[in-house]
Motif scaffolding. Structure first.
Motif, PDB file in Angstrom:
ATOM      1  N   ALA A 250      51.797  69.627  57.977  1.00  0.00           N
ATOM      2  CA  ALA A 250      52.249  69.856  56.607  1.00  0.00           C
ATOM      3  C   ALA A 250      53.633  70.494  56.600  1.00  0.00           C
ATOM      4  N   GLY A 251      54.404  70.168  55.570  1.00  0.00           N
ATOM      5  CA  GLY A 251      55.717  70.775  55.408  1.00  0.00           C
ATOM      6  C   GLY A 251      56.789  70.194  56.300  1.00  0.00           C
ATOM      7  N   THR A 252      56.529  69.038  56.897  1.00  0.00           N
ATOM      8  CA  THR A 252      57.531  68.397  57.745  1.00  0.00           C
ATOM      9  C   THR A 252      57.902  67.038  57.158  1.00  0.00           C
ATOM     10  N   GLY A 253      59.118  66.584  57.494  1.00  0.00           N
ATOM     11  CA  GLY A 253      59.548  65.249  57.159  1.00  0.00           C
ATOM     12  C   GLY A 253      59.406  64.336  58.360  1.00  0.00           C
ATOM     13  N   HIS A 254      60.041  63.171  58.276  1.00  0.00           N
ATOM     14  CA  HIS A 254      59.901  62.179  59.336  1.00  0.00           C
ATOM     15  C   HIS A 254      60.334  62.724  60.697  1.00  0.00           C
ATOM     16  N   ASN A 255      61.365  63.554  60.728  1.00  0.00           N
ATOM     17  CA  ASN A 255      61.814  64.164  61.988  1.00  0.00           C
ATOM     18  C   ASN A 255      61.047  65.464  62.238  1.00  0.00           C
ATOM     19  N   LEU A 256      59.748  65.324  62.391  1.00  0.00           N
ATOM     20  CA  LEU A 256      58.904  66.508  62.538  1.00  0.00           C
ATOM     21  C   LEU A 256      59.222  67.290  63.800  1.00  0.00           C
ATOM     22  N   HIS A 257      59.799  66.637  64.814  1.00  0.00           N
ATOM     23  CA  HIS A 257      60.179  67.347  66.037  1.00  0.00           C
ATOM     24  C   HIS A 257      61.408  68.223  65.820  1.00  0.00           C
ATOM     25  N   HIS A 258      62.127  68.032  64.715  1.00  0.00           N
ATOM     26  CA  HIS A 258      63.200  68.937  64.309  1.00  0.00           C
ATOM     27  C   HIS A 258      62.665  70.005  63.356  1.00  0.00           C
ATOM     28  N   ASP A 259      61.780  69.602  62.467  1.00  0.00           N
ATOM     29  CA  ASP A 259      61.308  70.500  61.418  1.00  0.00           C
ATOM     30  C   ASP A 259      60.342  71.563  61.937  1.00  0.00           C
ATOM     31  N   ALA A 260      59.520  71.199  62.901  1.00  0.00           N
ATOM     32  CA  ALA A 260      58.511  72.126  63.433  1.00  0.00           C
ATOM     33  C   ALA A 260      58.367  71.928  64.937  1.00  0.00           C
ATOM     34  N   PRO A 261      59.442  72.147  65.704  1.00  0.00           N
ATOM     35  CA  PRO A 261      59.368  71.871  67.146  1.00  0.00           C
ATOM     36  C   PRO A 261      58.337  72.717  67.878  1.00  0.00           C
ATOM     37  N   GLU A 262      58.144  73.954  67.445  1.00  0.00           N
ATOM     38  CA  GLU A 262      57.165  74.803  68.119  1.00  0.00           C
ATOM     39  C   GLU A 262      55.756  74.263  67.917  1.00  0.00           C
ATOM     40  N   ALA A 263      55.454  73.822  66.684  1.00  0.00           N
ATOM     41  CA  ALA A 263      54.125  73.266  66.416  1.00  0.00           C
ATOM     42  C   ALA A 263      53.914  71.961  67.184  1.00  0.00           C
ATOM     43  N   VAL A 264      54.949  71.102  67.228  1.00  0.00           N
ATOM     44  CA  VAL A 264      54.847  69.857  67.994  1.00  0.00           C
ATOM     45  C   VAL A 264      54.631  70.171  69.465  1.00  0.00           C
ATOM     46  N   ALA A 265      55.375  71.142  70.012  1.00  0.00           N
ATOM     47  CA  ALA A 265      55.250  71.487  71.427  1.00  0.00           C
ATOM     48  C   ALA A 265      53.854  72.004  71.751  1.00  0.00           C
ATOM     49  N   ARG A 266      53.278  72.832  70.886  1.00  0.00           N
ATOM     50  CA  ARG A 266      51.931  73.337  71.126  1.00  0.00           C
ATOM     51  C   ARG A 266      50.928  72.214  71.229  1.00  0.00           C
ATOM     52  N   ARG A 267      51.049  71.236  70.340  1.00  0.00           N
ATOM     53  CA  ARG A 267      50.106  70.115  70.347  1.00  0.00           C
ATOM     54  C   ARG A 267      50.324  69.216  71.552  1.00  0.00           C
ATOM     55  N   LEU A 268      51.571  69.028  71.958  1.00  0.00           N
ATOM     56  CA  LEU A 268      51.823  68.247  73.166  1.00  0.00           C
ATOM     57  C   LEU A 268      51.263  68.932  74.396  1.00  0.00           C
ATOM     58  N   ASP A 269      51.525  70.222  74.531  1.00  0.00           N
ATOM     59  CA  ASP A 269      50.995  70.957  75.690  1.00  0.00           C
ATOM     60  C   ASP A 269      49.484  70.846  75.754  1.00  0.00           C
ATOM     61  N   GLY A 270      48.828  71.042  74.599  1.00  0.00           N
ATOM     62  CA  GLY A 270      47.371  71.001  74.591  1.00  0.00           C
ATOM     63  C   GLY A 270      46.804  69.633  74.882  1.00  0.00           C
ATOM     64  N   PHE A 271      47.405  68.609  74.293  1.00  0.00           N
ATOM     65  CA  PHE A 271      46.859  67.243  74.430  1.00  0.00           C
ATOM     66  C   PHE A 271      47.196  66.627  75.778  1.00  0.00           C
ATOM     67  N   LEU A 272      48.416  66.836  76.244  1.00  0.00           N
ATOM     68  CA  LEU A 272      48.852  66.145  77.455  1.00  0.00           C
ATOM     69  C   LEU A 272      48.359  66.822  78.727  1.00  0.00           C
ATOM     70  N   ALA A 273      48.075  68.111  78.665  1.00  0.00           N
ATOM     71  CA  ALA A 273      47.620  68.801  79.878  1.00  0.00           C
ATOM     72  C   ALA A 273      46.245  68.330  80.302  1.00  0.00           C
TER      73      ALA A 273
END
Length: 293
Positions: free
Chosen positions: A270-293
């Motif tokens: 929520a609260g992000t636009g199409h470039n969500l990796h710019h808008d919420a990079p910390e939230a994106v990184a947390r989900r990547l770390d959790g899912f990819l590990a």
């Protein structure tokens, strides 16, 4: 004017010859860490992932190519076909991570290419994340004459670059398109997404020919046939607003598309636009770390 964003992790670059073109790959992290391949979107570049990379808990060996005609990679004199991206990705993965399935993350165009590739080469993808990449709206055969006429008209014209008087002016254009970005990050991105003109001013680093339409109509049925063959655990990470918006009008919306990928899950930020990796990079990184590990 604030100073540009200061990266926590500094990238290095390498160049590979792929299918007759020199393609640039941006690298972060120690070479011995598990590889993570990031694919940027259309008219973007590999540096777009800097904010997410800085927020990753890792450790990862992050590898992010510039697609042909983007960033520091060569332009294709004959124009661009979406199938070229798939063939380039196939060759790049053979060169970068030849001995094991890869963790593959793509944004927008990169997410769509990652999904297609994971269906075509299921043995080469260990885990898959698509950042706001759900395919494009279905096109009907009846649209072909008008579409092809537009493509012919565009192919006859020399695409002219858009020129800005200074780097801050180009950064202001980025910030105007995405107010969540903020000036320091916009300045950082502008330095990588733009290039200085020999005669003065700044323009975008991507080939202006990318503004032309692809020659072929987008037929989602073909993409769906590939998506059904994906075997890697798959996460769709979506922005707060459906992209492209027209997908919301399709029967079942994006949820129907997600259901085509076996076992795929989706989370919306929520609260992000199409470039969500710019808008919420910390939230994106947390989900990547959790899912990819």
């Amino acid at each position: 004017m604030p100073d540009p964003y200061a990266p926590r992790l500094v990238s290095t670059g390498r160049t590979l010859t792929v299918r007759g073109l020199s393609l640039h790959v941006r690298c972060w992290g120690p070479p011995e860490a598990p590889p993570l391949v990031l694919l940027h979107g259309s008219r973007d570049a590999s540096a777009t992932f800097q904010f997410v990379v800085d927020a990753l808990a890792g450790p990862w060996r992050v590898l992010a190519p510039d697609w042909r005609g983007h960033g520091l990679s060569d332009r294709a004199p004959g124009g661009y076909w979406w199938q070229d991206y798939l063939a380039d990705l196939d060759a790049l993965l053979d060169a970068l991570v030849p001995d094991a399935p890869v963790r593959l993350v793509g944004h927008s165009l990169g997410g769509n290419m990652a999904l297609l590739y994971a269906g075509l080469r299921p043995e080469r993808v260990a885990r898959l994340v698509s950042l706001d990449g759900f395919g494009l709206p279905e096109r009907r055969a009846e649209e072909a004459p008008a579409h092809l006429a537009r493509w012919l008209d565009a192919a006859r014209r020399q695409a002219a670059p858009v020129v800005y008087p200074s780097l801050p002016a180009l950064a202001a254009r980025l910030a105007a398109a995405n107010p969540r970005l903020g000036t320091p990050r916009a300045l950082f991105l502008a330095g990588h997404l733009g290039r200085r003109m020999p005669e003065g001013g700044w323009t975008w680093a991507f080939d202006p020919a990318h503004r032309r339409p692809f020659a072929t109509l987008y037929r989602f049925a073909e993409a769906a046939a590939c998506w059904r063959r994906v075997r890697a655990p798959t996460l769709f990470l979506a922005s707060g607003v459906p992209f492209p918006p027209a997908l919301a009008d399709e029967p079942g919306g994006v949820e129907a598309r997600i259901a085509l990928v076996p076992g795929a899950v989706c989370e919306r930020l929520a609260g992000t636009g199409h470039n969500l990796h710019h808008d919420a990079p910390e939230a994106v990184a947390r989900r990547l770390d959790g899912f990819l590990a």
